[in-house]
Enzyme design. Sequence first.
Site, PDB file in Angstrom:
ATOM      1  N   LYS A  86       1.824   7.285   4.383  1.00 20.32           N
ATOM      2  CA  LYS A  86       1.238   5.943   4.417  1.00 20.32           C
ATOM      3  C   LYS A  86       0.546   5.649   5.748  1.00 20.32           C
ATOM      4  O   LYS A  86       0.146   4.503   5.989  1.00 20.32           O
ATOM      5  CB  LYS A  86       2.319   4.897   4.155  1.00 20.32           C
ATOM      6  CG  LYS A  86       3.016   5.047   2.809  1.00 20.32           C
ATOM      7  CD  LYS A  86       4.101   3.987   2.635  1.00 20.32           C
ATOM      8  CE  LYS A  86       4.887   4.176   1.359  1.00 20.32           C
ATOM      9  NZ  LYS A  86       5.918   3.134   1.166  1.00 20.32           N
ATOM     10  N   ARG A 107      15.331  -2.314  -3.921  1.00 19.88           N
ATOM     11  CA  ARG A 107      14.029  -2.501  -4.556  1.00 19.88           C
ATOM     12  C   ARG A 107      14.180  -2.652  -6.070  1.00 19.88           C
ATOM     13  O   ARG A 107      15.016  -1.981  -6.689  1.00 19.88           O
ATOM     14  CB  ARG A 107      13.110  -1.300  -4.261  1.00 19.88           C
ATOM     15  CG  ARG A 107      12.890  -1.027  -2.780  1.00 19.88           C
ATOM     16  CD  ARG A 107      12.296  -2.231  -2.052  1.00 19.88           C
ATOM     17  NE  ARG A 107      11.052  -2.670  -2.664  1.00 19.88           N
ATOM     18  CZ  ARG A 107       9.863  -2.108  -2.404  1.00 19.88           C
ATOM     19  NH1 ARG A 107       9.781  -1.097  -1.546  1.00 19.88           N
ATOM     20  NH2 ARG A 107       8.765  -2.569  -2.973  1.00 19.88           N
ATOM     21  N   PRO A 135       0.823  -1.211   0.000  1.00 17.95           N
ATOM     22  CA  PRO A 135       0.000   0.000   0.000  1.00 17.95           C
ATOM     23  C   PRO A 135       0.860   1.266   0.000  1.00 17.95           C
ATOM     24  O   PRO A 135       1.773   1.415   0.802  1.00 17.95           O
ATOM     25  CB  PRO A 135      -0.801  -0.123   1.299  1.00 17.95           C
ATOM     26  CG  PRO A 135      -0.835  -1.588   1.593  1.00 17.95           C
ATOM     27  CD  PRO A 135       0.487  -2.105   1.111  1.00 17.95           C
ATOM     28  N   GLU A 136       0.561   2.154  -0.933  1.00 13.30           N
ATOM     29  CA  GLU A 136       1.226   3.445  -1.009  1.00 13.30           C
ATOM     30  C   GLU A 136       0.179   4.523  -0.769  1.00 13.30           C
ATOM     31  O   GLU A 136      -0.968   4.225  -0.413  1.00 13.30           O
ATOM     32  CB  GLU A 136       1.927   3.605  -2.359  1.00 13.30           C
ATOM     33  CG  GLU A 136       2.986   2.523  -2.614  1.00 13.30           C
ATOM     34  CD  GLU A 136       3.794   2.761  -3.884  1.00 13.30           C
ATOM     35  OE1 GLU A 136       4.165   3.918  -4.144  1.00 13.30           O
ATOM     36  OE2 GLU A 136       4.048   1.781  -4.614  1.00 13.30           O
ATOM     37  N   ARG A 151       0.902 -10.450   5.915  1.00 10.01           N
ATOM     38  CA  ARG A 151       2.281 -10.584   6.385  1.00 10.01           C
ATOM     39  C   ARG A 151       2.530  -9.949   7.754  1.00 10.01           C
ATOM     40  O   ARG A 151       3.559 -10.210   8.371  1.00 10.01           O
ATOM     41  CB  ARG A 151       3.241  -9.996   5.344  1.00 10.01           C
ATOM     42  CG  ARG A 151       3.184 -10.761   4.019  1.00 10.01           C
ATOM     43  CD  ARG A 151       4.240 -10.278   3.039  1.00 10.01           C
ATOM     44  NE  ARG A 151       5.590 -10.538   3.535  1.00 10.01           N
ATOM     45  CZ  ARG A 151       6.688 -10.198   2.878  1.00 10.01           C
ATOM     46  NH1 ARG A 151       6.585  -9.578   1.700  1.00 10.01           N
ATOM     47  NH2 ARG A 151       7.889 -10.450   3.372  1.00 10.01           N
ATOM     48  N   HIS A 195      -7.113 -13.733   6.748  1.00  6.57           N
ATOM     49  CA  HIS A 195      -6.145 -12.770   7.260  1.00  6.57           C
ATOM     50  C   HIS A 195      -6.791 -11.578   7.959  1.00  6.57           C
ATOM     51  O   HIS A 195      -6.127 -10.558   8.163  1.00  6.57           O
ATOM     52  CB  HIS A 195      -5.239 -12.299   6.117  1.00  6.57           C
ATOM     53  CG  HIS A 195      -4.536 -13.424   5.420  1.00  6.57           C
ATOM     54  ND1 HIS A 195      -3.669 -14.286   6.079  1.00  6.57           N
ATOM     55  CD2 HIS A 195      -4.574 -13.856   4.136  1.00  6.57           C
ATOM     56  CE1 HIS A 195      -3.205 -15.182   5.231  1.00  6.57           C
ATOM     57  NE2 HIS A 195      -3.742 -14.944   4.048  1.00  6.57           N
ATOM     58  N   ARG A 208      19.930  16.406  -0.775  1.00  8.65           N
ATOM     59  CA  ARG A 208      20.019  14.995  -0.416  1.00  8.65           C
ATOM     60  C   ARG A 208      21.057  14.251  -1.236  1.00  8.65           C
ATOM     61  O   ARG A 208      21.179  14.439  -2.438  1.00  8.65           O
ATOM     62  CB  ARG A 208      18.658  14.315  -0.615  1.00  8.65           C
ATOM     63  CG  ARG A 208      17.593  14.793   0.329  1.00  8.65           C
ATOM     64  CD  ARG A 208      17.832  14.280   1.725  1.00  8.65           C
ATOM     65  NE  ARG A 208      16.909  14.892   2.676  1.00  8.65           N
ATOM     66  CZ  ARG A 208      16.718  14.460   3.905  1.00  8.65           C
ATOM     67  NH1 ARG A 208      17.398  13.416   4.342  1.00  8.65           N
ATOM     68  NH2 ARG A 208      15.876  15.068   4.707  1.00  8.65           N
TER      69      ARG A 208
END
Length: 260
Positions: A59, A250, A2-3, A112, A93, A152
């Site tokens: 999130k 990723r 989920p984003e 999970r 679940h 950054r």
Amino acid sequence: MPELPDVEGFREVLHSCGQGRRVESVEVLDAGVLHGVTARRLRKELAGQRFAKPWRHGKWLVAPTDDGPTLIWHFGMTGELRCAAADDPLEAHDRVVLNLDDGRQLRYRDQRKLQGIRLTGSNATLERLLTDLGPDALDVERSEFLELLARRRGTVKSVLMDQSVLAGLGNLLSDEILWRARVDPGRPARDLSEAECGSLHAAMGRVLRSSVRAARVPPRRTWLTGRRDDGEPECPRCDGALRSRRISGRRTVWCPRCQS
């Protein structure tokens, strides 16, 4: 995983199903999704409370109650929030069920169990929990976005996914935004020009607005998202072969022709 768009969809579930409703009781089917709160305390402190207006940052989904504690969700990789009728069969679940005063239920479902549910009784505790997050990706202004990237280290892909820099973007969204802006995901963030950063910000806004309407990152064939898992994926824009490599651990998909 989920984003931001998924969590915005869960916020709408909570708004339509839970806002203004009183929690009659709480069923904890698996305490493994509880963080910093016991099943007993969750049941005791939520019972009788009425949900106020929920809100989201990145999130994280925050559900205040009118007179009591605040319930906080982080959905990890597989979490979701569902509204159900009391007689709907439980799924394998389903971990926590909130029984509401109109007979419906809010069900937290998570295969999970990498994150889950927290409960806090003070604004200070909530602020500490969220203090390390950057601005929400849906709300960040262009000037602030440019400043965040300019200071950054690391690749632009890793910076976009860093929740302390910008809250809400995950792997799929970051790849989609970079593809739309024609920026190589492996470029150092602070080496991008102002024009490239502006293109990234504009692409992020377009992708997020479309994704929020769909309550997910839509797997459209005109999007990179809709092609990335094909056997031999081709770019939706130029039909060139897509490539993949790992950035910050990723899987990253990009078009070497469009994003050079």
